[in-house]
Write an enzyme that holds these catalytic residues in place. Structure first.
Site, PDB file in Angstrom:
ATOM      1  CB  CYS A 113     -22.298  34.417   4.625  1.00 19.31           C
ATOM      2  SG  CYS A 113     -21.951  33.308   5.988  1.00 19.31           S
ATOM      3  CG  HIS A 253     -19.549  33.642   1.508  1.00 19.11           C
ATOM      4  ND1 HIS A 253     -18.804  34.227   2.502  1.00 19.11           N
ATOM      5  CD2 HIS A 253     -20.189  32.586   2.089  1.00 19.11           C
ATOM      6  CE1 HIS A 253     -18.981  33.555   3.629  1.00 19.11           C
ATOM      7  NE2 HIS A 253     -19.806  32.558   3.403  1.00 19.11           N
ATOM      8  CG  ASN A 283     -17.584  31.047   6.025  1.00 24.40           C
ATOM      9  OD1 ASN A 283     -17.742  32.262   6.071  1.00 24.40           O
ATOM     10  ND2 ASN A 283     -18.564  30.203   5.757  1.00 24.40           N
TER      11      ASN A 283
HETATM   12  O1  UT7 Z   1     -21.269  30.718   4.977  1.00 25.92           O
HETATM   13  C1  UT7 Z   1     -22.038  29.562   4.767  1.00 25.92           C
HETATM   14  C2  UT7 Z   1     -21.528  28.535   5.711  1.00 25.92           C
HETATM   15  N1  UT7 Z   1     -21.577  27.165   5.365  1.00 25.92           N
HETATM   16  C3  UT7 Z   1     -21.034  26.591   4.293  1.00 25.92           C
HETATM   17  O2  UT7 Z   1     -20.582  27.161   3.361  1.00 25.92           O
HETATM   18  C4  UT7 Z   1     -20.986  25.091   4.362  1.00 25.92           C
HETATM   19  C5  UT7 Z   1     -21.208  24.414   3.055  1.00 25.92           C
HETATM   20  N2  UT7 Z   1     -20.833  23.004   3.161  1.00 25.92           N
HETATM   21  C6  UT7 Z   1     -19.548  22.592   3.075  1.00 25.92           C
HETATM   22  O3  UT7 Z   1     -18.653  23.403   2.852  1.00 25.92           O
HETATM   23  C7  UT7 Z   1     -19.270  21.130   3.188  1.00 25.92           C
HETATM   24  O4  UT7 Z   1     -20.491  20.418   3.232  1.00 25.92           O
HETATM   25  C8  UT7 Z   1     -18.423  20.737   4.447  1.00 25.92           C
HETATM   26  C9  UT7 Z   1     -17.003  21.252   4.263  1.00 25.92           C
HETATM   27  C10 UT7 Z   1     -19.047  21.329   5.687  1.00 25.92           C
HETATM   28  C11 UT7 Z   1     -18.347  19.235   4.583  1.00 25.92           C
HETATM   29  O5  UT7 Z   1     -17.850  18.656   3.397  1.00 25.92           O
HETATM   30  P1  UT7 Z   1     -18.593  17.406   2.739  1.00 25.92           P
HETATM   31  O6  UT7 Z   1     -17.778  16.979   1.602  1.00 25.92           O
HETATM   32  O7  UT7 Z   1     -20.000  17.847   2.460  1.00 25.92           O
HETATM   33  O8  UT7 Z   1     -18.517  16.355   3.902  1.00 25.92           O
HETATM   34  P2  UT7 Z   1     -19.721  15.603   4.603  1.00 25.92           P
HETATM   35  O9  UT7 Z   1     -20.450  16.508   5.498  1.00 25.92           O
HETATM   36  O10 UT7 Z   1     -20.480  14.866   3.557  1.00 25.92           O
HETATM   37  O11 UT7 Z   1     -18.919  14.570   5.483  1.00 25.92           O
HETATM   38  C12 UT7 Z   1     -18.133  13.537   4.919  1.00 25.92           C
HETATM   39  C13 UT7 Z   1     -17.463  12.792   6.038  1.00 25.92           C
HETATM   40  C14 UT7 Z   1     -18.419  12.429   7.183  1.00 25.92           C
HETATM   41  O12 UT7 Z   1     -18.076  11.138   7.632  1.00 25.92           O
HETATM   42  P3  UT7 Z   1     -19.004   9.892   7.258  1.00 25.92           P
HETATM   43  O13 UT7 Z   1     -20.362  10.248   7.758  1.00 25.92           O
HETATM   44  O14 UT7 Z   1     -18.946   9.828   5.755  1.00 25.92           O
HETATM   45  O15 UT7 Z   1     -18.349   8.778   7.974  1.00 25.92           O
HETATM   46  C15 UT7 Z   1     -18.073  13.423   8.253  1.00 25.92           C
HETATM   47  O16 UT7 Z   1     -18.325  12.941   9.546  1.00 25.92           O
HETATM   48  O17 UT7 Z   1     -16.430  13.571   6.628  1.00 25.92           O
HETATM   49  C16 UT7 Z   1     -16.599  13.612   8.043  1.00 25.92           C
HETATM   50  N3  UT7 Z   1     -16.107  14.887   8.540  1.00 25.92           N
HETATM   51  C17 UT7 Z   1     -14.840  15.101   8.880  1.00 25.92           C
HETATM   52  N4  UT7 Z   1     -13.770  14.284   8.858  1.00 25.92           N
HETATM   53  C18 UT7 Z   1     -12.587  14.832   9.253  1.00 25.92           C
HETATM   54  C19 UT7 Z   1     -16.822  16.021   8.735  1.00 25.92           C
HETATM   55  N5  UT7 Z   1     -16.007  16.982   9.198  1.00 25.92           N
HETATM   56  C20 UT7 Z   1     -14.776  16.433   9.300  1.00 25.92           C
HETATM   57  C21 UT7 Z   1     -13.527  16.936   9.703  1.00 25.92           C
HETATM   58  N6  UT7 Z   1     -12.462  16.095   9.646  1.00 25.92           N
HETATM   59  N7  UT7 Z   1     -13.342  18.197  10.109  1.00 25.92           N
END
Ligand code: UT7
Length: 368
Positions: A113, A253, A283
């Site tokens: 990215c 980004h 993204n």
């Molecule tokens: O270009 C670079 C590319 N990457 C990035 O920029 C990614 C950077 N990271 C992020 O943007 C965030 O970490 C995410 C948007 C990917 C995730 O957000 P988060 O607030 O960090 O969520 P998390 O990974 O801590 O997950 C929280 C919960 C989890 O459930 P449990 O384990 O707490 O029960 C996930 O399983 O949310 C769950 N979860 C979802 N629930 C509904 C993860 N994805 C989803 C979803 N819908 N799509």
């Protein structure tokens, strides 16, 4: 020393829209979760007959039109992408051929990215060093082709699109002012497409294991991103002799609204100073920054004379930032000073070469 101006810009996005409601039908997710955690409403998905090169080509034509130059004037095409048409040849070469950019070198740049920022910096350095006059930098992606549509952690985030800038030499001050490029390969495993390269070539097993799609540790990437965005912005502004307050716009980004919000707080800037359009595109990796710039330039937010910083992060890990003074298409007189001089010397050279051949012909003709 010539300055490297951004004289043309263009972008392209597929027409097909995939909304959060559509995703609710595919994986166990909700519109509320996606909106709250990312800020994304919808993203664009390439049709079967669209690809990274076709989107990049569209964006490139628009950028050339804006800069009012012909493909034959391009010296170099850099295509930053993580979803190239092939392992090789380079997507940049496919675009070069379709443009008919007959005298351009072309290569792909892989910095995930951060690739568009890296590409702009490379292009502007080539212009500043007087090696080249005109560089086309493209960021193009079809991330939908490497998305695991069963993985809710990643499939809600990404989209397809492309953007392109034309960089041109000019004696007028302005254009690209400074850049920083950084990497930390110890974080390579945090975000990757594990198979399809030489380490894990495509086999039935790698396909079955979903190793040709994006794997990501979202939380760690999030932590890394919030750490580097503000820091890189500060660094690049300082290198350009500017303070954060001197900047009219930050174009980050477009990965996650919360990451951008954290950067704004880190820089003590109101969020209104950030150009954000991730709600519409998700993204789009290397395309996200030019897509955001294009929209902001088109609707008049970014104006001539504005000082802007582009800042991004991505797989690698990589990150970087670039400061520029926005000039837009240059008035004719300023744009082609150096090419005009080169053309003049080329004509003189060619005259003497032809004259030499004529004299040679006379002598040898005489002797025969
Ligand atoms: O270009 C670079 C590319 N990457 C990035 O920029 C990614 C950077 N990271 C992020 O943007 C965030 O970490 C995410 C948007 C990917 C995730 O957000 P988060 O607030 O960090 O969520 P998390 O990974 O801590 O997950 C929280 C919960 C989890 O459930 P449990 O384990 O707490 O029960 C996930 O399983 O949310 C769950 N979860 C979802 N629930 C509904 C993860 N994805 C989803 C979803 N819908 N799509």
């Amino acid at each position: 020393m010539p300055y490297a101006h951004i004289t043309g810009w263009g972008c392209a996005a597929p027409e097909k829209i995939l909304t959060n409601a559509d995703l609710e039908q595919i994986v166990d997710t909700t519109n509320e979760w996606i909106l709250e955690r990312t800020g994304i409403h919808e993203r664009r998905i390439a049709r079967e007959d669209e690809s990274t090169a076709s989107l990049g080509l569209k964006a490139a034509w628009r950028a050339l039109e804006m800069a009012n130059i012909k493909p034959g004037e391009i010296d170099l095409i850099i295509c930053a992408t993580s979803t190239p048409e092939y392992i090789f040849p380079a997507t940049a070469c496919i675009i070069q051929d379709k443009l008919g950019a007959s005298r351009a070198g072309a290569f792909d740049l892989s910095a995930a990215c951060s690739g568009f920022i890296y590409g702009l910096n490379m292009g502007s350095q080539a212009i500043r060093s007087e090696a080249l006059q005109t560089v086309l930098v493209i960021g193009a992606e079809t991330l939908s082709r490497v998305t695991n549509w069963q993985d809710r952690n990643t499939c809600v985030l990404f989209g397809d699109g492309a953007g392109a800038f034309v960089l041109q030499a000019s004696d007028q001050p302005g254009g690209v002012l400074s850049a920083v490029m950084r990497s930390d390969g110890s974080g390579a495993g945090l975000l990757s497409v594990p198979a399809g390269g030489s380490k894990h070539p495509a086999t039935v097993e790698t396909v079955k294991a979903g190793m040709h799609t994006i794997r990501m540790d979202g939380r760690e990437v999030f932590r890394f991103a919030t750490r580097v965005m503000a820091q890189a912005t500060r660094e690049v502004a300082e290198a350009a002799g500017l303070t954060i307050q001197d900047l009219q716009w930050i174009v980050p980004h477009q990965a996650n609204f919360r990451i951008i919000d954290a950067a704004a707080r880190g820089l003590k800037l109101p969020i209104e100073r950030f150009i954000i359009n991730l709600e519409k595109y998700g993204n789009t990796s290397t395309a996200s920054i030019p897509l955001a710039v294009c929209e902001a330039a088109a609707d008049g937010r970014i104006k001539v004379g504005d000082r802007i910083v582009l800042v991004g992060f991505g797989a690698g890990l990589t990150w970087g930032a670039l400061a520029a003074e926005w000039t837009g298409p240059l008035p004719d007189g300023h744009q082609r000073i150096r090419p005009a001089i080169s053309r003049f010397w080329a004509r003189i050279r060619s005259f003497f070469q032809r004259f030499g051949r004529f004299i040679e012909g006379l002598i040898w003709g005489h002797k025969a």
